[in-house]
Motif scaffolding. Structure first.
Motif, mmCIF file in Angstrom:
data_model
loop_
_atom_site.group_PDB
_atom_site.id
_atom_site.type_symbol
_atom_site.label_atom_id
_atom_site.label_comp_id
_atom_site.label_asym_id
_atom_site.label_seq_id
_atom_site.Cartn_x
_atom_site.Cartn_y
_atom_site.Cartn_z
ATOM 1 N N ALA A 262 0.821 -1.212 0.000
ATOM 2 C CA ALA A 262 0.000 0.000 0.000
ATOM 3 C C ALA A 262 0.854 1.261 0.000
ATOM 4 O O ALA A 262 0.417 2.317 -0.464
ATOM 5 N N GLY A 263 2.067 1.179 0.511
ATOM 6 C CA GLY A 263 2.949 2.341 0.547
ATOM 7 C C GLY A 263 3.828 2.481 -0.679
ATOM 8 O O GLY A 263 4.695 3.362 -0.728
ATOM 9 N N THR A 264 3.635 1.634 -1.682
ATOM 10 C CA THR A 264 4.420 1.661 -2.912
ATOM 11 C C THR A 264 3.619 2.316 -4.030
ATOM 12 O O THR A 264 2.414 2.568 -3.877
ATOM 13 N N PRO A 265 4.249 2.567 -5.170
ATOM 14 C CA PRO A 265 3.498 3.190 -6.268
ATOM 15 C C PRO A 265 2.452 2.285 -6.913
ATOM 16 O O PRO A 265 1.620 2.774 -7.680
ATOM 17 N N LEU A 266 2.503 0.994 -6.670
ATOM 18 C CA LEU A 266 1.600 0.083 -7.363
ATOM 19 C C LEU A 266 0.155 0.222 -6.888
ATOM 20 O O LEU A 266 -0.103 0.425 -5.701
ATOM 21 N N THR A 267 -0.769 0.082 -7.831
ATOM 22 C CA THR A 267 -2.181 -0.089 -7.506
ATOM 23 C C THR A 267 -2.480 -1.580 -7.559
ATOM 24 O O THR A 267 -2.270 -2.223 -8.588
ATOM 25 N N VAL A 268 -2.942 -2.160 -6.449
ATOM 26 C CA VAL A 268 -3.189 -3.591 -6.349
ATOM 27 C C VAL A 268 -4.686 -3.850 -6.479
ATOM 28 O O VAL A 268 -5.500 -3.165 -5.856
ATOM 29 N N LYS A 289 9.648 -4.374 -14.796
ATOM 30 C CA LYS A 289 10.259 -5.693 -14.739
ATOM 31 C C LYS A 289 11.771 -5.601 -14.918
ATOM 32 O O LYS A 289 12.543 -6.208 -14.158
ATOM 33 N N GLN A 290 12.216 -4.836 -15.908
ATOM 34 C CA GLN A 290 13.643 -4.705 -16.165
ATOM 35 C C GLN A 290 14.357 -3.973 -15.034
ATOM 36 O O GLN A 290 15.484 -4.325 -14.660
ATOM 37 N N PHE A 291 13.733 -2.959 -14.470
ATOM 38 C CA PHE A 291 14.294 -2.226 -13.332
ATOM 39 C C PHE A 291 14.522 -3.165 -12.147
ATOM 40 O O PHE A 291 15.599 -3.174 -11.533
ATOM 41 N N LEU A 292 13.516 -3.969 -11.822
ATOM 42 C CA LEU A 292 13.632 -4.865 -10.668
ATOM 43 C C LEU A 292 14.676 -5.946 -10.904
ATOM 44 O O LEU A 292 15.413 -6.345 -9.983
ATOM 45 N N LEU A 293 14.759 -6.427 -12.148
ATOM 46 C CA LEU A 293 15.770 -7.435 -12.475
ATOM 47 C C LEU A 293 17.178 -6.861 -12.371
ATOM 48 O O LEU A 293 18.075 -7.458 -11.763
ATOM 49 N N LYS A 294 17.378 -5.713 -12.982
ATOM 50 C CA LYS A 294 18.710 -5.120 -13.056
ATOM 51 C C LYS A 294 19.208 -4.652 -11.692
ATOM 52 O O LYS A 294 20.372 -4.878 -11.333
ATOM 53 N N GLU A 295 18.339 -4.017 -10.936
ATOM 54 C CA GLU A 295 18.769 -3.390 -9.687
ATOM 55 C C GLU A 295 18.668 -4.305 -8.471
ATOM 56 O O GLU A 295 19.429 -4.133 -7.508
ATOM 57 N N GLU A 321 7.626 -14.110 3.771
ATOM 58 C CA GLU A 321 7.626 -12.740 4.308
ATOM 59 C C GLU A 321 8.884 -11.968 3.925
ATOM 60 O O GLU A 321 8.815 -10.795 3.531
ATOM 61 N N ASN A 322 10.054 -12.618 4.005
ATOM 62 C CA ASN A 322 11.305 -11.925 3.704
ATOM 63 C C ASN A 322 11.380 -11.506 2.241
ATOM 64 O O ASN A 322 11.797 -10.381 1.918
ATOM 65 N N LYS A 323 10.974 -12.406 1.342
ATOM 66 C CA LYS A 323 11.020 -12.075 -0.079
ATOM 67 C C LYS A 323 9.964 -11.040 -0.445
ATOM 68 O O LYS A 323 10.214 -10.153 -1.272
ATOM 69 N N ASN A 324 8.804 -11.133 0.168
ATOM 70 C CA ASN A 324 7.786 -10.119 -0.062
ATOM 71 C C ASN A 324 8.319 -8.730 0.313
ATOM 72 O O ASN A 324 8.081 -7.743 -0.392
ATOM 73 N N GLN A 325 9.065 -8.676 1.411
ATOM 74 C CA GLN A 325 9.620 -7.392 1.857
ATOM 75 C C GLN A 325 10.667 -6.874 0.882
ATOM 76 O O GLN A 325 10.799 -5.657 0.694
ATOM 77 N N LEU A 326 11.413 -7.774 0.246
ATOM 78 C CA LEU A 326 12.384 -7.347 -0.758
ATOM 79 C C LEU A 326 11.696 -6.556 -1.871
ATOM 80 O O LEU A 326 12.200 -5.524 -2.319
ATOM 81 N N LEU A 327 10.558 -7.049 -2.319
ATOM 82 C CA LEU A 327 9.838 -6.355 -3.383
ATOM 83 C C LEU A 327 9.275 -5.028 -2.884
ATOM 84 O O LEU A 327 9.354 -4.012 -3.591
ATOM 85 N N ALA A 330 12.123 -2.644 -2.832
ATOM 86 C CA ALA A 330 12.577 -2.293 -4.183
ATOM 87 C C ALA A 330 11.611 -1.312 -4.841
ATOM 88 O O ALA A 330 12.036 -0.387 -5.553
ATOM 89 N N LEU A 331 10.327 -1.495 -4.611
ATOM 90 C CA LEU A 331 9.334 -0.612 -5.222
ATOM 91 C C LEU A 331 9.406 0.804 -4.678
ATOM 92 O O LEU A 331 8.986 1.764 -5.344
ATOM 93 N N ALA A 332 9.957 0.963 -3.474
ATOM 94 C CA ALA A 332 10.159 2.311 -2.937
ATOM 95 C C ALA A 332 11.150 3.080 -3.806
ATOM 96 O O ALA A 332 11.028 4.304 -3.973
ATOM 97 N N GLU A 333 12.123 2.358 -4.383
ATOM 98 C CA GLU A 333 13.089 2.990 -5.290
ATOM 99 C C GLU A 333 12.446 3.329 -6.629
ATOM 100 O O GLU A 333 12.758 4.329 -7.253
ATOM 101 N N TRP A 334 11.563 2.452 -7.107
ATOM 102 C CA TRP A 334 10.840 2.716 -8.371
ATOM 103 C C TRP A 334 10.046 4.014 -8.269
ATOM 104 O O TRP A 334 9.935 4.764 -9.234
ATOM 105 N N LYS A 335 9.592 4.293 -7.085
ATOM 106 C CA LYS A 335 8.774 5.495 -6.859
ATOM 107 C C LYS A 335 9.558 6.761 -7.154
ATOM 108 O O LYS A 335 8.992 7.794 -7.527
ATOM 109 N N HIS A 336 10.888 6.658 -7.033
ATOM 110 C CA HIS A 336 11.703 7.872 -7.119
ATOM 111 C C HIS A 336 12.457 8.018 -8.432
ATOM 112 O O HIS A 336 13.191 8.979 -8.615
ATOM 113 N N ILE A 337 12.296 7.058 -9.371
ATOM 114 C CA ILE A 337 13.078 7.187 -10.600
ATOM 115 C C ILE A 337 12.390 8.144 -11.591
ATOM 116 O O ILE A 337 11.195 8.413 -11.472
#
Length: 337
Positions: A262-268, A289-295, A321-327, A330-337
């Motif tokens: 909910a705190g990320t740019p995505l609409t779910v 997809k490419q951003f998340l793969l590369k970074e 839970e740990n992998k969900n948190q990784l995403l 990561a999406l917090a960074e997508w918000k700022h590009i």
């Protein structure tokens, strides 16, 4: 569609930190299955059963059906192509968005294809068609159709192909497989690869009345289901109660995951399964997809190639839970590009 499905991690050379692109159960294959298959290794030195007869008997017995009601297949994809081939050149409708193989199979066997939006079907609009393909729960949305029996009964002239590949991943709807003997216009597809995390073995089955199964069987290639897949099927049904995934826990983890997103740019978007659609307000699904793969070495499913979706849509499956948190991070960074 030979490319463009989820779980295309094999196309990328580096090790993934997390793979959200596949909607296979993240917990892995049932305990003991790997060891059991090693014991069965000598079976690969001879041809498998022509039509997986022993597994057919076991699945039929599990449901209280006759063996003539079941056809074991090399995954749900073979099931879809068998149906399209056996009923070639029919007038077929697909509820969309949907798995691309329904359309591809119908094109291959010269069906006249039309499409109906999932919401329209739920609202009572039933198309003038001979075959109707419905994935329930739906891939990629996770939506469910709760009153299928009513329309199956009301439209006996339509052959309903109900794909239940993800039926184990929801508490919102029950399988219609018990209805196959009551309704001659129903074919149910089941997958054994998603909930038991064995997609590399390719295993599924079709359930329908005997006359439909006979028609499909006449187009089936011999030895299409390999010996290890047959053995895996026996293990699963011999240990059925012990090998079911922890669905309550998985759906609770999904709820927590969505709260974090909910705190990320995505609409779910709402979903009744462990996987769900989301959209990005900036750029495209492909660039995300490419951003998340590369970074971050994270893989998601670019869902823009699903008919009815846009270049903004992605599909995401719940992991631990740990992998969900990784995403989420990561999406917090997508918000700022």
């Amino acid at each position: 569609m030979f490319q463009g499905h989820g779980d295309d991690g094999y196309l990328h050379q580096h090790t993934l930190a997390a793979d959200f692109s596949t909607n296979v159960w993240h917990g892995g294959a049932p305990a003991g299955l790997k060891e059991y298959l090693f014991i069965q290794w000598e079976q690969v030195q001879r041809y498998p059963e022509v039509l997986a007869e022993s597994l057919t008997e076991k699945i039929a017995a599990f449901y209280g059906f006759k063996t003539g009601n079941i056809l074991v297949t090399n995954g749900s994809t073979e099931s879809i192509y068998l149906i399209a081939q056996a009923l070639q050149k029919k007038k077929s409708t697909i509820a969309v968005p949907a798995f691309a193989e329904y359309e591809d199979a119908c094109k291959m066997f010269e069906h006249t294809i039309s499409f109906i939006n999932w919401e329209e079907l739920q609202n009572g609009l039933v198309p003038d068609t001979e075959l109707l393909f419905i994935c329930n729960p739906n891939n990629p949305t996770g939506a469910v159709f709760t009153d299928l029996e009513n329309i199956i009964k009301a439209y006996p002239e339509i052959l309903f192909v109900v794909d239940e590949a993800f039926i184990e991943f929801t508490l919102s709807v029950i399988s219609v497989i018990a209805l196959i003997e009551r309704y001659g216009n129903l074919i149910v597809l089941r997958s054994m690869t998603k909930a038991y995390a064995i997609p590399g073995l390719r295993l599924g089955y079709i359930a329908a009345n005997a006359s439909l199964i006979n028609s499909l069987r006449s187009f089936k290639l011999p030895w299409a289901v390999n010996a290890m897949a047959i053995a895996a099927g026996h293990f699963i049904y011999d240990h059925y109660q012990e090998v079911q995934l922890p669905l309550q826990q998985l759906l609770a983890e999904k709820a927590d995951f969505i709260k974090g997103l909910a705190g990320t740019p995505l609409t779910v978007y709402p979903s009744h399964t462990h996987f769900f659609l989301a959209s990005t307000p900036i750029h495209t699904a492909a660039s995300l997809k490419q951003f998340l793969l590369k970074e971050f070495d994270i893989l998601i499913r670019d869902a823009s190639n699903f008919r009815g979706l846009s270049e903004k849509h992605v599909r995401i499956a719940t992991l631990n839970e740990n992998k969900n948190q990784l995403l989420i991070n990561a999406l917090a960074e997508w918000k700022h590009i």
